[in-house]
Design a protein around this motif. Structure first.
Motif, PDB file in Angstrom:
ATOM      1  N   TRP A 189      15.955  -4.697  18.670  1.00 29.33           N
ATOM      2  CA  TRP A 189      14.564  -5.000  19.052  1.00 29.33           C
ATOM      3  C   TRP A 189      13.680  -3.758  19.029  1.00 29.33           C
ATOM      4  CZ3 TRP A 189      11.665  -3.349  23.282  1.00 29.33           C
ATOM      5  CH2 TRP A 189      10.555  -4.122  23.636  1.00 29.33           C
ATOM      6  N   CYS A 210       7.905 -10.422  25.898  1.00 24.87           N
ATOM      7  CA  CYS A 210       9.355 -10.462  26.099  1.00 24.87           C
ATOM      8  C   CYS A 210       9.726 -11.832  26.672  1.00 24.87           C
ATOM      9  CB  CYS A 210       9.796  -9.364  27.055  1.00 24.87           C
ATOM     10  SG  CYS A 210       9.274  -7.702  26.555  1.00 24.87           S
ATOM     11  N   ILE A 231      14.737 -11.545  29.359  1.00 24.92           N
ATOM     12  CA  ILE A 231      14.024 -10.276  29.348  1.00 24.92           C
ATOM     13  C   ILE A 231      14.960  -9.189  29.859  1.00 24.92           C
ATOM     14  CG2 ILE A 231      11.744 -11.321  29.680  1.00 24.92           C
ATOM     15  CD1 ILE A 231      11.899 -10.530  32.640  1.00 24.92           C
ATOM     16  N   HIS A 266      15.241  -7.709  25.849  1.00 22.42           N
ATOM     17  CA  HIS A 266      13.894  -8.283  25.936  1.00 22.42           C
ATOM     18  C   HIS A 266      13.665  -9.585  25.167  1.00 22.42           C
ATOM     19  CE1 HIS A 266      12.375  -5.365  28.587  1.00 22.42           C
ATOM     20  NE2 HIS A 266      12.249  -4.374  27.728  1.00 22.42           N
ATOM     21  N   SER A 319       9.222 -11.909  20.390  1.00 23.54           N
ATOM     22  CA  SER A 319       8.277 -11.022  19.713  1.00 23.54           C
ATOM     23  C   SER A 319       8.596 -10.841  18.234  1.00 23.54           C
ATOM     24  CB  SER A 319       8.238  -9.649  20.397  1.00 23.54           C
ATOM     25  OG  SER A 319       9.454  -8.956  20.219  1.00 23.54           O
ATOM     26  N   HIS A 333       5.163  -6.433  27.940  1.00 21.59           N
ATOM     27  CA  HIS A 333       5.297  -4.980  27.798  1.00 21.59           C
ATOM     28  C   HIS A 333       3.940  -4.490  27.294  1.00 21.59           C
ATOM     29  CE1 HIS A 333       7.767  -1.409  27.698  1.00 21.59           C
ATOM     30  NE2 HIS A 333       8.878  -2.103  27.761  1.00 21.59           N
ATOM     31  N   GLU A 367       4.153  -3.630  33.122  1.00 24.39           N
ATOM     32  CA  GLU A 367       5.063  -4.713  32.780  1.00 24.39           C
ATOM     33  C   GLU A 367       5.118  -5.779  33.878  1.00 24.39           C
ATOM     34  OE1 GLU A 367       8.894  -3.259  31.522  1.00 24.39           O
ATOM     35  OE2 GLU A 367       8.029  -1.351  30.892  1.00 24.39           O
TER      36      GLU A 367
END
Length: 392
Positions: A97, A108, A113, A137, A141, A213, A319
């Protein structure tokens, strides 16, 4: 009314001053064409204030670039904005990632996560899937969105720029989770609104974890920049059990880039206003620029702070998270994992705000401190008091 360049204008007056709104503000779709980015669809937003940001359609509608009057706000990592077709999510022992980790907003989730995990998969009713392995995470994404639409919307004399799309994270005999994201900004303002819905479209009861994030970089992050939040309790610090002050960096005052800096992560318990909203902000007083994130504590009860002040990777992460910093196993042990029944959904409302000038910074700081005054010392002792999140 639309405020542009120090004047307040009606829709007709805006039209009278140009041939098209796009002279001042707008949102347009383009496709990147070279290197690791090749083939990524990207939406460019310009709000008319000097705020420009880009949304990567093919990376979960995350926000990549962000700049204000030419000053960068979002972080660009060495990994760049990689086409998701080049991502090996499960590679490198679960750290693959990191090879696409870049930009102002990296989402995430949707079922995992934080660090790598392996959990029983009995809820998916498939004997050959005995467990679910998750890399750092989560998967979301790295998934392209199906773009539902984008453009401008007038409400009387107010104009809003928007985009919307759906990201599907699904497999046979496993999760079928859909993230529907809408991003909006009013023309003439510096406030970006995120509206997310995560829905279980499948027929298995499915775990759900979620985190943003939000990564800000230089020059907003610089020597002397400050982290400001209504911190009721410093819950945890990744380095507290070692030499807590060994790197000379506390939680709220930032250094210049450091050689061989080892990332530091903090978890804070934040106070909120009567509507459940809580702000976190970063201020650079020398430049007179700030950045504020507003979330809801009923949606994101945990707030993490990621300090990555290593030379070449110089960034700060804000976060907001559905779960404590220790991740999935910790959540399962405490029965705090969110489970989405078939057809169920969770909603998340978040705002990202640019603060322009000392007056806006001071006003936002005063509003934040009115909710709760953060510790003055650089190294407050963590309480390790993880607020029970309850069965969710």
């Amino acid at each position: 009314m639309v405020e542009l360049y120090g004047r307040v204008l009606t829709r007709r007056e805006v039209a009278a001053h140009s041939g098209a709104l796009s002279q001042f503000a707008g949102v347009r779709l383009m496709t990147l064409g070279d290197g690791l980015e090749r083939g990524i669809r990207m939406l460019e937003f310009r709000s008319g204030t000097g705020l420009r940001f880009t949304v990567l359609v093919d990376r979960a509608l995350d926000i990549a670039e962000c700049e204000y009057k030419g000053l960068p706000i979002g972080w660009h990592s060495p990994a760049g904005f990689r086409n998701p077709g080049l991502l090996d999510y499960e590679g490198e022992g679960g750290l693959g990632w990191l090879r696409s980790f870049s930009g102002l907003l990296v989402t995430c989730g949707l079922d995992h996560i934080l660090f790598m995990d392996e959990a029983p998969a009995v809820h998916y009713r498939y004997p050959h899937r005995k467990s679910v392995k998750a890399s750092i995470h989560g998967r979301v994404s790295g998934i392209p969105a199906r773009l539902g639409g984008y453009g401008e919307r007038w409400e009387g004399d107010r104009c809003f720029l928007w985009c919307e799309g759906t990201v599907t994270q699904a497999t046979v005999f496993g999760e079928d989770l859909h993230l529907t994201r809408r991003i909006e900004i009013e023309v003439g303002t510096n406030v970006v609104h995120l509206h997310d819905e995560v829905a279980n479209r499948g027929f298995y009861r499915t775990p759900h974890m979620y985190m943003y994030h939000i990564n800000v970089g230089h020059p907003l992050i610089d020597e002397g920049s400050r982290y400001i939040a209504p911190i009721a309790d410093v819950v945890w610090a990744s380095h507290a059990g070692q030499d807590y002050q060994g790197q000379g960096v506390g939680y709220w005052r930032f250094p210049a880039p450091q050689l061989d800096f080892l990332e530091q992560v903090w978890q804070h318990q934040l106070a909120s206003d009567p509507q459940g909203r809580t702000p976190v902000m970063v201020a650079n007083d020398r430049l007179g620029i700030g950045f504020k994130v507003i979330t809801r504590t009923d949606q994101f009860p945990c707030m993490l702070e990621w300090q990555n002040f290593q030379a070449g990777n110089y960034a700060l992460g804000i976060e907001p998270s559905t779960n404590h910093v220790h991740g999935a196993a910790f959540a399962r042990d405490r029965e705090e994992l969110i489970w989405l029944d078939p057809g169920a959904a969770r909603h998340y409302e978040t705002s990202l705000c640019i603060l322009d000038g000392a007056c806006e910074i001071a006003r936002a700081e005063a509003e934040t401190r009115a909710l709760g005054r953060q510790p003055d010392e650089d190294y407050p002792q963590p309480s390790f008091n993880y607020t029970p999140l309850g069965e969710r």
